[in-house]
Each structure stands twice: as C-alpha cells, then as structure tokens.
Design an enzyme around this catalytic site. Structure first.
Site, PDB file in Angstrom:
ATOM      1  N   TYR A   1       0.940  -1.256   0.119  1.00 49.90           N
ATOM      2  CA  TYR A   1       0.077  -0.012   0.056  1.00 49.90           C
ATOM      3  C   TYR A   1       0.715   1.268  -0.131  1.00 49.90           C
ATOM      4  O   TYR A   1       0.385   2.417  -0.069  1.00 49.90           O
ATOM      5  CB  TYR A   1      -0.989  -0.147   1.351  1.00 49.90           C
ATOM      6  N   GLY A   2       2.146   1.157  -0.022  1.00 52.15           N
ATOM      7  CA  GLY A   2       3.137   2.303   0.163  1.00 52.15           C
ATOM      8  C   GLY A   2       4.171   2.210  -0.847  1.00 52.15           C
ATOM      9  O   GLY A   2       3.828   2.414  -2.086  1.00 52.15           O
ATOM     10  N   THR A   3       5.370   2.686  -0.596  1.00 50.84           N
ATOM     11  CA  THR A   3       6.377   2.929  -1.319  1.00 50.84           C
ATOM     12  C   THR A   3       6.722   1.915  -2.180  1.00 50.84           C
ATOM     13  O   THR A   3       7.585   1.784  -3.070  1.00 50.84           O
ATOM     14  CB  THR A   3       7.665   3.217  -0.731  1.00 50.84           C
ATOM     15  N   LEU A   4       6.246   0.608  -2.336  1.00 50.66           N
ATOM     16  CA  LEU A   4       6.473  -0.635  -3.008  1.00 50.66           C
ATOM     17  C   LEU A   4       5.462  -0.643  -4.289  1.00 50.66           C
ATOM     18  O   LEU A   4       5.954  -1.420  -5.231  1.00 50.66           O
ATOM     19  CB  LEU A   4       6.322  -1.796  -2.229  1.00 50.66           C
TER      20      LEU A   4
ATOM     21  N   GLU B   1      11.283  -4.646   5.109  1.00 50.09           N
ATOM     22  CA  GLU B   1      10.391  -3.888   6.039  1.00 50.09           C
ATOM     23  C   GLU B   1      10.547  -4.024   7.406  1.00 50.09           C
ATOM     24  O   GLU B   1       9.978  -3.525   8.388  1.00 50.09           O
ATOM     25  CB  GLU B   1       8.877  -4.579   5.692  1.00 50.09           C
TER      26      GLU B   1
END
EC number: 4.3.2.8
Length: 157
Positions: free
Chosen positions: A7-10, A82
């Site tokens: 849901y983020g920087t990936l 992570e």
C-alpha cells in the site's frame, strides 16, 4: 507463491517499486489492485515520511494497494526490507479485489471472483501513541497533496 498486498512505497510509480521488479531479490508478479476489507489508519510518519498502516482494525479507511504473488526469496527480502518483525509485522489480512489481472489455477480465479482474498500485509502494532492522531489516508502517493515526500534510505542521515 505467497500473496502480498502493498500500500506504500513498493507500489508501481512509488520510490521503492524498483525492488519489486529486481529479480535478483526474487520474483514478484503483479496480480491486481485491491483494498482492505477492514478499515485501518494509514499514516505518514517520522522524519523520513514513511507510510505506516497501523494495525487498528475498524479505524481509518479501506486502504488501497496492489496485490502481488511473490516467491520465498522475495518474501524473505520484503521481511528484511520492512524490518519485520520489529518495525512492521507481516500478518494475513482480507483484501477486496478491485481489479484482477492475475492468471492462475481455478482456486486463484475463484478467490478473486468472490472478491475477497487473504494476503500478507506489512502493518505495525509498535508505534508512538501520537501517530493515532495523524491524518489518515485511504491510499498512498509519495508525491501526493499531503506534501510529505518519502526520503529514500540512501538519502537519510
């Protein structure tokens, strides 16, 4: 292969997506887009503007993201990347499929057809209490109108 919801920087177009397509780290195959069945607070926190999904089910928004099938090597890389289990914890969450591109066996197609599947998600139960008071987002974009650009690891002090 394991299913991972990011849901983020990936996500595609975000600062760390390069890791998802680096086959030296393992295999990650884009399957589709989804959102969490439960609501969660997605906050941007810390001096590096890192997106965190706080593991507080029922609070916040249905968080949007992408579903990937990953091999064991990529899953191990993602755990390390992570900071699992210290910074983030990898848990199974129910994800509603919004758009499906994945091709696979009947079981996979059936899981997507009923609209809900379980995916590993990196969220956190370990965070400063004041993060609960930060603005909640339903999706993440490093260059979004929030003005909190993510700081890449190689640029941190």
């Amino acid at each position: 292969m394991a299913r991972v919801f990011v849901y983020g920087t990936l996500k595609k177009g975000q600062p760390n997506y390069k890791h998802m397509i680096n086959t030296a780290k393992g295999l990650a195959k884009f399957q589709g887009r989804g959102r969490t069945v439960e609501k969660y607070p997605l906050v941007i926190a810390g001096k590096y503007n890192i997106p965190y999904m706080l593991n507080i089910p029922g609070t916040g928004h249905h968080v949007a993201g992408e579903i990937y099938s990953v091999d064991d090597q990529m899953l191990q890389f993602l755990d390390e990347f992570e900071g699992c289990p210290d910074m983030y914890q990898r848990t199974l969450m129910r994800i509603e499929v919004v758009e499906w591109e994945g091709k696979g066996g009947a079981g996979e197609a059936r899981a997507a057809a009923d609209g809900i599947m379980e995916c590993f998600v990196y969220s956190t139960t370990t965070y400063p209490p004041e993060w609960v008071g930060l603005p909640y987002h339903d999706s993440y974009d490093s260059s979004g109108k929030h003005g909190l650009s993510y700081v890449l690891r190689e640029s941190r002090d």
